[in-house]
Design an enzyme around this catalytic site. Structure first.
Site, PDB file in Angstrom:
ATOM      1  N   ILE A  41       0.662  -1.458  -0.019  1.00 14.24           N
ATOM      2  CA  ILE A  41      -0.050  -0.552  -0.335  1.00 14.24           C
ATOM      3  C   ILE A  41       0.919   1.694  -0.185  1.00 14.24           C
ATOM      4  CG2 ILE A  41      -2.028  -1.436   1.204  1.00 14.24           C
ATOM      5  CD1 ILE A  41      -1.037  -0.232   4.115  1.00 14.24           C
ATOM      6  N   GLY A  42       2.260   1.105  -0.168  1.00 15.85           N
ATOM      7  CA  GLY A  42       2.670   2.623  -0.697  1.00 15.85           C
ATOM      8  C   GLY A  42       3.936   3.021   1.322  1.00 15.85           C
ATOM      9  N   GLY A  43       3.573   1.618   1.959  1.00 14.63           N
ATOM     10  CA  GLY A  43       4.644   2.530   3.169  1.00 14.63           C
ATOM     11  C   GLY A  43       5.755   3.173   2.751  1.00 14.63           C
ATOM     12  N   ASP A  66       4.417  -5.130  -7.547  1.00 19.94           N
ATOM     13  CA  ASP A  66       3.524  -5.845  -6.303  1.00 19.94           C
ATOM     14  C   ASP A  66       2.511  -6.716  -7.129  1.00 19.94           C
ATOM     15  OD1 ASP A  66       3.287  -5.525  -3.144  1.00 19.94           O
ATOM     16  OD2 ASP A  66       1.470  -6.585  -4.121  1.00 19.94           O
ATOM     17  N   ILE A  86       7.619 -10.381  -9.085  1.00 16.24           N
ATOM     18  CA  ILE A  86       9.700  -9.388  -9.199  1.00 16.24           C
ATOM     19  C   ILE A  86       9.509 -10.211  -9.991  1.00 16.24           C
ATOM     20  CG2 ILE A  86      11.471  -9.089  -8.023  1.00 16.24           C
ATOM     21  CD1 ILE A  86       9.299  -7.912  -6.392  1.00 16.24           C
ATOM     22  N   GLU A  87       9.847 -11.528 -10.771  1.00 13.88           N
ATOM     23  CA  GLU A  87      10.651 -13.003 -11.159  1.00 13.88           C
ATOM     24  C   GLU A  87      10.260 -12.459 -12.643  1.00 13.88           C
ATOM     25  OE1 GLU A  87       8.781 -13.063  -8.274  1.00 13.88           O
ATOM     26  OE2 GLU A  87       8.154 -15.340  -8.172  1.00 13.88           O
ATOM     27  N   SER A 131      10.558  -4.787   0.824  1.00 14.47           N
ATOM     28  CA  SER A 131       9.880  -5.110   1.587  1.00 14.47           C
ATOM     29  C   SER A 131       9.365  -6.181   1.896  1.00 14.47           C
ATOM     30  CB  SER A 131       8.918  -4.528   3.192  1.00 14.47           C
ATOM     31  OG  SER A 131       8.444  -3.853   2.265  1.00 14.47           O
ATOM     32  N   CYS A 137       7.429 -11.795   5.006  1.00 17.85           N
ATOM     33  CA  CYS A 137       7.881 -11.451   6.213  1.00 17.85           C
ATOM     34  C   CYS A 137       7.279 -13.319   6.117  1.00 17.85           C
ATOM     35  CB  CYS A 137       7.416 -10.776   6.988  1.00 17.85           C
ATOM     36  SG  CYS A 137       6.102 -10.704   7.115  1.00 17.85           S
ATOM     37  N   SER A 181       2.583  -3.689   6.226  1.00 14.15           N
ATOM     38  CA  SER A 181       2.796  -2.705   6.138  1.00 14.15           C
ATOM     39  C   SER A 181       4.050  -2.247   7.032  1.00 14.15           C
ATOM     40  CB  SER A 181       1.836  -1.875   5.808  1.00 14.15           C
ATOM     41  OG  SER A 181       2.311  -0.772   5.175  1.00 14.15           O
TER      42      SER A 181
HETATM   43  C1  LIG Z   1       5.707  -7.525   3.407  1.00  8.18           C
HETATM   44  S1  LIG Z   1       4.642  -6.727   2.028  1.00  8.18           S
HETATM   45  C2  LIG Z   1       4.710  -5.646   2.075  1.00  8.18           C
HETATM   46  C3  LIG Z   1       4.419  -4.217   2.589  1.00  8.18           C
HETATM   47  C4  LIG Z   1       4.790  -3.197   2.048  1.00  8.18           C
HETATM   48  N1  LIG Z   1       6.048  -2.441   2.146  1.00  8.18           N
HETATM   49  C5  LIG Z   1       3.325  -1.754   2.413  1.00  8.18           C
HETATM   50  O1  LIG Z   1       4.241  -0.908   2.789  1.00  8.18           O
HETATM   51  O2  LIG Z   1       2.005  -1.990   2.031  1.00  8.18           O
HETATM   52  C6  LIG Z   1       5.256  -7.425   1.079  1.00  8.18           C
HETATM   53  C7  LIG Z   1       3.994  -7.136  -0.409  1.00  8.18           C
HETATM   54  O3  LIG Z   1       4.615  -7.850  -1.538  1.00  8.18           O
HETATM   55  C8  LIG Z   1       4.192  -8.674  -2.267  1.00  8.18           C
HETATM   56  N2  LIG Z   1       4.286  -9.964  -3.087  1.00  8.18           N
HETATM   57  C9  LIG Z   1       5.102 -11.085  -2.282  1.00  8.18           C
HETATM   58  N3  LIG Z   1       5.697 -11.687  -3.492  1.00  8.18           N
HETATM   59  C10 LIG Z   1       5.842 -10.898  -5.018  1.00  8.18           C
HETATM   60  C11 LIG Z   1       6.593 -10.998  -6.103  1.00  8.18           C
HETATM   61  N4  LIG Z   1       7.317 -12.427  -5.913  1.00  8.18           N
HETATM   62  N5  LIG Z   1       6.605 -10.544  -6.878  1.00  8.18           N
HETATM   63  C12 LIG Z   1       5.624  -9.616  -6.342  1.00  8.18           C
HETATM   64  N6  LIG Z   1       5.295  -8.657  -5.748  1.00  8.18           N
HETATM   65  C13 LIG Z   1       5.429  -9.604  -4.236  1.00  8.18           C
HETATM   66  C14 LIG Z   1       2.655  -9.344  -1.865  1.00  8.18           C
HETATM   67  O4  LIG Z   1       1.811  -9.684  -2.324  1.00  8.18           O
HETATM   68  C15 LIG Z   1       2.975  -7.638  -0.700  1.00  8.18           C
HETATM   69  O5  LIG Z   1       2.111  -6.266  -0.913  1.00  8.18           O
END
Ligand SMILES: C[S@@+](CC[C@H](N)C(=O)[O-])C[C@H]1O[C@@H](n2cnc3c(N)ncnc32)[C@H](O)[C@@H]1O
Ligand SMILES: *[C@@H]1O[C@H](CO)[C@@H](O)[C@H](O)[C@H]1NC(C)=O
Ligand SMILES: *[C@@H]1O[C@H](CO)[C@@H](O)[C@H](O)[C@H]1NC(C)=O
Length: 387
Positions: A13-15, A34, A57-58, A76, A79, A372
């Site tokens: 959500i853009g934290g 994302d 991302i891959e 991030s 986790c 987030s």
């Molecule tokens: C821990 S959250 C990050 C939250 C973000 N920093 C925020 O402020 O909302 C991890 C995010 O990574 C995304 N995600 C997980 N695997 C991914 C991938 N292989 N490629 C792209 N996004 C991915 C998930 O959808 C999730 O929104």
């Protein structure tokens, strides 16, 4: 200085984006990536002018990354592979694949980004994924510092102890003394700039800021709730700690009717009352809000006692002697409710102008917020990284 080009990976959500803005560093997000559709709707709603790539991302090639010509990565990664309650799949967990892919790409980029910031849960520091990260950063000649920071370090009444890596490409160096150990809290000497001008409190070194819920290994007697004496003592010492602000600062200014929807259902009260972490508006602490908040009660975040006329001790006194009806009667007088998504966003440092599209349910909001990060903490780290 020219605007830094920032790549925001796992943007949610853009934290990270809010933290970047708050840091005051001249920068623009050239791409956010994302896969989660809900998170992406919220991101687009708030950052309509930022290119958001709704893909994995891959799924991006080395060439795609090179074309973005970024100077900074904010990320991030998921986790779950590293949480102690999770299965601890670490690098064998499929959710770590994209992160390992980034580490593999980094040395092969035409231009190494000058700055990298990574956020993850406590637990990441002992993972193989962390070892691979350090190895890659060393090979690429980065200077770096690992830290564990909770928002309590900034006087916020919410625990969210997280692992951070900040790295600077050589010959860049940090304005503080780096160590190979993981630093607890912000590096000294911390500048005295407060992030929230409305609250002129600066955490003292003797504050309870580092006391986290995590340290409850030792045994102790159970008090009126399912809680040990040490926990009770730690909580009350946090509540007396003047370096921490009161919860009330972060609450919504709504009529009682508006907040009725957040009252805990009867069933939940009866089944989980003894397991809940209950705070009052005058408290200076709350536990970390996670994605199950508002749904599961245990360990997902604090609940708020919104009626002050009733004494909590009275409501919990020898609950085993009371009938369900009497128990319920006592408990419902406390008017226990969940924090609203807006209040959680406040406690996580999201600015007032952060909003969500109308059709995103409360449950979905709790989920994405739980994933987030604390915006003020990250803003401070970005400042430290770039200065
Ligand atoms: C821990 S959250 C990050 C939250 C973000 N920093 C925020 O402020 O909302 C991890 C995010 O990574 C995304 N995600 C997980 N695997 C991914 C991938 N292989 N490629 C792209 N996004 C991915 C998930 O959808 C999730 O929104
Ligand atoms: C998006 O993330 C939320 C919160 O983790 C999760 O509940 C939801 O299932 C995810 N949606 C998609 C499409 O991945
Ligand atoms: C919300 O509305 C948008 C635009 O009408 C739509 O694309 C999206 O699927 C909806 N999202 C949810 C979670 O209902």
């Amino acid at each position: 200085m020219e605007n830094l080009r920032v790549l925001e990976l796992y943007s949610g959500i853009g934290g990270m984006h809010y933290a970047l803005t708050e840091s005051g560093v001249a920068a623009k997000v050239v791409a956010a990536v994302d896969v989660n559709t809900t998170a992406n709707e919220i991101y687009k709603h708030n950052f309509p002018n930022t290119p958001l790539l709704p893909k994995t991302i891959e799924g991006m090639t080395l060439d795609d990354f090179n074309k973005l010509a970024f100077d900074m990565i904010l990320m991030s990664p998921p986790c779950q592979p590293f949480t102690r309650i999770g299965l601890q799949g670490d690098i064998s967990d499929p959710r770590t694949k994209s992160f390992l892919y980034i580490l593999d790409l980094l040395p092969r980029l035409i231009k190494l980004p000058r700055f990298i910031l990574l956020e993850n849960v406590k637990g990441f520091e002992t993972s193989s994924a962390r070892d691979s990260l350090v190895k890659t950063l060393k090979e690429c000649g980065y200077n770096y510092q690992e830290l564990m920071v909770s928002p309590t370090c900034l006087g916020m009444p919410n625990s969210r102890l997280r692992y951070f890596m900040i790295a600077k490409a050589s010959p860049g160096s940090f304005s503080f003394h780096t160590t190979s150990e993981i630093q607890e809290g912000f590096p000294q000497p911390a500048d005295k700039v407060l992030l929230e001008p409305s609250s002129p409190i600066s955490p003292s070194p003797t504050s309870t800021a580092y006391q986290e819920e995590d340290h409850k290994e030792d045994e102790g007697g159970i008090l009126y709730k399912l809680e040990r004496a040490q926990d009770t003592e730690r909580k009350s010492s946090q509540n007396r700690d003047q370096s921490l602000r009161q919860i009330s600062v972060y609450l919504e200014d709504q009529g009682e009717g508006e907040m009725e929807q957040y009252l805990l259902p009867t069933k939940t009260l009866l089944r989980y009352a003894l397991l809940m972490d209950i705070v009052r508006p005058t408290c200076r602490r709350s536990v970390c809000f996670t994605k199950g908040y508002g749904h599961y009660v245990e360990g997902t975040g604090s609940v708020l006692q919104s009626c002050m006329e009733t004494d909590m001790e009275a409501a919990f006194k020898s609950p085993e002697c009371l009938s369900d009806e009497e128990k319920l009667n006592q408990l419902s007088r406390l008017k226990l409710r969940y924090f609203s998504p807006r209040e959680i966003a406040n406690l996580m440092g999201f600015p007032k102008h952060f909003t969500v599209p109308k059709n995103i349910s409360t449950k979905q909001q709790y989920r994405v917020l739980g994933n987030s990060l604390n915006v003020h903490v990250v803003a401070r780290l970005i400042e430290l990284l770039v200065s």
